[in-house]
Design a protein around this motif. Structure first.
Motif, PDB file in Angstrom:
ATOM      1  N   HIS A  76       0.819  -1.212   0.000  1.00 20.59           N
ATOM      2  CA  HIS A  76       0.000   0.000   0.000  1.00 20.59           C
ATOM      3  C   HIS A  76       0.857   1.267   0.000  1.00 20.59           C
ATOM      4  O   HIS A  76       0.484   2.263  -0.625  1.00 20.59           O
ATOM      5  CB  HIS A  76      -1.004  -0.016   1.157  1.00 20.59           C
ATOM      6  CG  HIS A  76      -2.117  -0.984   0.925  1.00 20.59           C
ATOM      7  ND1 HIS A  76      -3.102  -0.778  -0.015  1.00 20.59           N
ATOM      8  CD2 HIS A  76      -2.373  -2.184   1.473  1.00 20.59           C
ATOM      9  CE1 HIS A  76      -3.924  -1.809  -0.034  1.00 20.59           C
ATOM     10  NE2 HIS A  76      -3.505  -2.679   0.872  1.00 20.59           N
ATOM     11  N   LEU A  77       2.005   1.234   0.658  1.00 16.50           N
ATOM     12  CA  LEU A  77       2.911   2.381   0.633  1.00 16.50           C
ATOM     13  C   LEU A  77       3.512   2.572  -0.765  1.00 16.50           C
ATOM     14  O   LEU A  77       3.673   3.711  -1.233  1.00 16.50           O
ATOM     15  CB  LEU A  77       4.013   2.222   1.677  1.00 16.50           C
ATOM     16  CG  LEU A  77       3.558   2.406   3.120  1.00 16.50           C
ATOM     17  CD1 LEU A  77       4.673   1.995   4.091  1.00 16.50           C
ATOM     18  CD2 LEU A  77       3.116   3.842   3.380  1.00 16.50           C
ATOM     19  N   ILE A  78       3.825   1.478  -1.427  1.00 19.50           N
ATOM     20  CA  ILE A  78       4.322   1.561  -2.803  1.00 19.50           C
ATOM     21  C   ILE A  78       3.247   2.172  -3.705  1.00 19.50           C
ATOM     22  O   ILE A  78       3.519   3.079  -4.505  1.00 19.50           O
ATOM     23  CB  ILE A  78       4.763   0.177  -3.318  1.00 19.50           C
ATOM     24  CG1 ILE A  78       6.028  -0.277  -2.568  1.00 19.50           C
ATOM     25  CG2 ILE A  78       5.001   0.206  -4.828  1.00 19.50           C
ATOM     26  CD1 ILE A  78       6.380  -1.735  -2.771  1.00 19.50           C
ATOM     27  N   LEU A  79       2.009   1.704  -3.559  1.00 19.64           N
ATOM     28  CA  LEU A  79       0.904   2.261  -4.349  1.00 19.64           C
ATOM     29  C   LEU A  79       0.688   3.737  -4.021  1.00 19.64           C
ATOM     30  O   LEU A  79       0.381   4.543  -4.911  1.00 19.64           O
ATOM     31  CB  LEU A  79      -0.378   1.469  -4.117  1.00 19.64           C
ATOM     32  CG  LEU A  79      -0.378   0.022  -4.600  1.00 19.64           C
ATOM     33  CD1 LEU A  79      -1.721  -0.633  -4.306  1.00 19.64           C
ATOM     34  CD2 LEU A  79      -0.031  -0.073  -6.073  1.00 19.64           C
ATOM     35  N   GLN A  80       0.853   4.099  -2.753  1.00 19.95           N
ATOM     36  CA  GLN A  80       0.725   5.503  -2.352  1.00 19.95           C
ATOM     37  C   GLN A  80       1.780   6.345  -3.067  1.00 19.95           C
ATOM     38  O   GLN A  80       1.488   7.444  -3.550  1.00 19.95           O
ATOM     39  CB  GLN A  80       0.860   5.638  -0.842  1.00 19.95           C
ATOM     40  CG  GLN A  80       0.753   7.061  -0.346  1.00 19.95           C
ATOM     41  CD  GLN A  80       0.933   7.153   1.170  1.00 19.95           C
ATOM     42  OE1 GLN A  80       0.852   6.168   1.893  1.00 19.95           O
ATOM     43  NE2 GLN A  80       1.202   8.355   1.644  1.00 19.95           N
ATOM     44  N   GLY A  81       3.005   5.837  -3.124  1.00 19.00           N
ATOM     45  CA  GLY A  81       4.071   6.551  -3.836  1.00 19.00           C
ATOM     46  C   GLY A  81       3.746   6.726  -5.308  1.00 19.00           C
ATOM     47  O   GLY A  81       3.942   7.802  -5.875  1.00 19.00           O
ATOM     48  N   LEU A  82       3.230   5.680  -5.937  1.00 19.69           N
ATOM     49  CA  LEU A  82       2.805   5.775  -7.337  1.00 19.69           C
ATOM     50  C   LEU A  82       1.731   6.839  -7.498  1.00 19.69           C
ATOM     51  O   LEU A  82       1.786   7.678  -8.402  1.00 19.69           O
ATOM     52  CB  LEU A  82       2.266   4.432  -7.824  1.00 19.69           C
ATOM     53  CG  LEU A  82       3.279   3.339  -8.134  1.00 19.69           C
ATOM     54  CD1 LEU A  82       2.580   1.996  -8.287  1.00 19.69           C
ATOM     55  CD2 LEU A  82       4.050   3.677  -9.385  1.00 19.69           C
ATOM     56  N   SER A  83       0.747   6.800  -6.631  1.00 24.76           N
ATOM     57  CA  SER A  83      -0.371   7.731  -6.696  1.00 24.76           C
ATOM     58  C   SER A  83       0.096   9.176  -6.534  1.00 24.76           C
ATOM     59  O   SER A  83      -0.366  10.074  -7.251  1.00 24.76           O
ATOM     60  CB  SER A  83      -1.403   7.378  -5.629  1.00 24.76           C
ATOM     61  OG  SER A  83      -2.496   8.257  -5.685  1.00 24.76           O
ATOM     62  N   GLU A  84       1.020   9.411  -5.610  1.00 25.33           N
ATOM     63  CA  GLU A  84       1.521  10.769  -5.386  1.00 25.33           C
ATOM     64  C   GLU A  84       2.208  11.319  -6.630  1.00 25.33           C
ATOM     65  O   GLU A  84       2.012  12.477  -7.002  1.00 25.33           O
ATOM     66  CB  GLU A  84       2.467  10.791  -4.188  1.00 25.33           C
ATOM     67  CG  GLU A  84       1.754  10.611  -2.862  1.00 25.33           C
ATOM     68  CD  GLU A  84       2.695  10.423  -1.683  1.00 25.33           C
ATOM     69  OE1 GLU A  84       3.943  10.431  -1.876  1.00 25.33           O
ATOM     70  OE2 GLU A  84       2.183  10.242  -0.564  1.00 25.33           O
ATOM     71  N   VAL A  85       2.991  10.490  -7.291  1.00 30.13           N
ATOM     72  CA  VAL A  85       3.682  10.939  -8.503  1.00 30.13           C
ATOM     73  C   VAL A  85       2.681  11.180  -9.631  1.00 30.13           C
ATOM     74  O   VAL A  85       2.769  12.171 -10.354  1.00 30.13           O
ATOM     75  CB  VAL A  85       4.766   9.918  -8.930  1.00 30.13           C
ATOM     76  CG1 VAL A  85       5.333  10.260 -10.303  1.00 30.13           C
ATOM     77  CG2 VAL A  85       5.884   9.870  -7.892  1.00 30.13           C
ATOM     78  N   ILE A  86       1.705  10.292  -9.764  1.00 25.70           N
ATOM     79  CA  ILE A  86       0.682  10.460 -10.799  1.00 25.70           C
ATOM     80  C   ILE A  86      -0.096  11.750 -10.576  1.00 25.70           C
ATOM     81  O   ILE A  86      -0.323  12.526 -11.507  1.00 25.70           O
ATOM     82  CB  ILE A  86      -0.252   9.235 -10.841  1.00 25.70           C
ATOM     83  CG1 ILE A  86       0.503   8.019 -11.373  1.00 25.70           C
ATOM     84  CG2 ILE A  86      -1.489   9.509 -11.689  1.00 25.70           C
ATOM     85  CD1 ILE A  86      -0.208   6.696 -11.170  1.00 25.70           C
ATOM     86  N   LYS A  87      -0.500  12.000  -9.334  1.00 27.19           N
ATOM     87  CA  LYS A  87      -1.271  13.210  -9.018  1.00 27.19           C
ATOM     88  C   LYS A  87      -0.452  14.482  -9.222  1.00 27.19           C
ATOM     89  O   LYS A  87      -0.981  15.505  -9.656  1.00 27.19           O
ATOM     90  CB  LYS A  87      -1.798  13.153  -7.590  1.00 27.19           C
ATOM     91  CG  LYS A  87      -2.936  12.182  -7.403  1.00 27.19           C
ATOM     92  CD  LYS A  87      -3.360  12.117  -5.943  1.00 27.19           C
ATOM     93  CE  LYS A  87      -4.412  11.050  -5.739  1.00 27.19           C
ATOM     94  NZ  LYS A  87      -4.729  10.862  -4.310  1.00 27.19           N
ATOM     95  N   ALA A  88       0.829  14.443  -8.891  1.00 21.11           N
ATOM     96  CA  ALA A  88       1.677  15.631  -9.039  1.00 21.11           C
ATOM     97  C   ALA A  88       1.837  16.005 -10.513  1.00 21.11           C
ATOM     98  O   ALA A  88       1.963  17.182 -10.842  1.00 21.11           O
ATOM     99  CB  ALA A  88       3.040  15.393  -8.397  1.00 21.11           C
ATOM    100  N   ASP A  89       1.819  15.022 -11.386  1.00 19.19           N
ATOM    101  CA  ASP A  89       1.880  15.243 -12.831  1.00 19.19           C
ATOM    102  C   ASP A  89       3.013  16.196 -13.215  1.00 19.19           C
ATOM    103  O   ASP A  89       2.833  17.114 -14.004  1.00 19.19           O
ATOM    104  CB  ASP A  89       0.528  15.774 -13.332  1.00 19.19           C
ATOM    105  CG  ASP A  89       0.422  15.684 -14.855  1.00 19.19           C
ATOM    106  OD1 ASP A  89       1.094  14.822 -15.454  1.00 19.19           O
ATOM    107  OD2 ASP A  89      -0.317  16.500 -15.438  1.00 19.19           O
TER     108      ASP A  89
END
Length: 105
Positions: A76-89
């Motif tokens: 879940h932390l790995i997915l959170q990291g992915l999500s943060e980068v995707i959202k930051a765009d």
């Protein structure tokens, strides 16, 4: 590039024995940032996303085995990291010149 033995990744025997195996991504952490060499080998980009999801699951297992993390929480932390980068765009692709390519990447 010289890397301590404990950090070197080995090609799995099953891959070495497969004449149709294709290397798709190599990643490093260098000078405080990610650096990678990629090959868009799939016809459907969605397959690369699926590969990343599977890699995240395997990495979570690695964190559990090597560092004692809870595997589910690590995932879940790995997915959170992915999500943060995707959202930051704000990720930019910078292509390096490849050897023998005359400066074209």
């Amino acid at each position: 590039m010289s890397e301590r033995e404990e950090f070197q990744l080995k090609t799995p025997d099953s891959v070495a024995a497969d004449p149709d195996a294709v290397e798709i991504t190599r990643m490093w952490w260098s000078k405080g940032e990610p650096v990678m060499s990629i090959k868009p080998a799939f016809n459907d980009p969605k397959q690369y996303g699926q590969l990343l999801a599977i890699a995240a699951k395997h990495m979570a297992h690695g964190y559990a085995v090597r560092h004692g993390h809870d595997e589910r929480q690590a995932y879940h932390l790995i997915l959170q990291g992915l999500s943060e980068v995707i959202k930051a765009d704000n990720v930019q692709t910078v292509a390096e010149a490849t050897a023998g390519a005359g400066g074209h990447a």
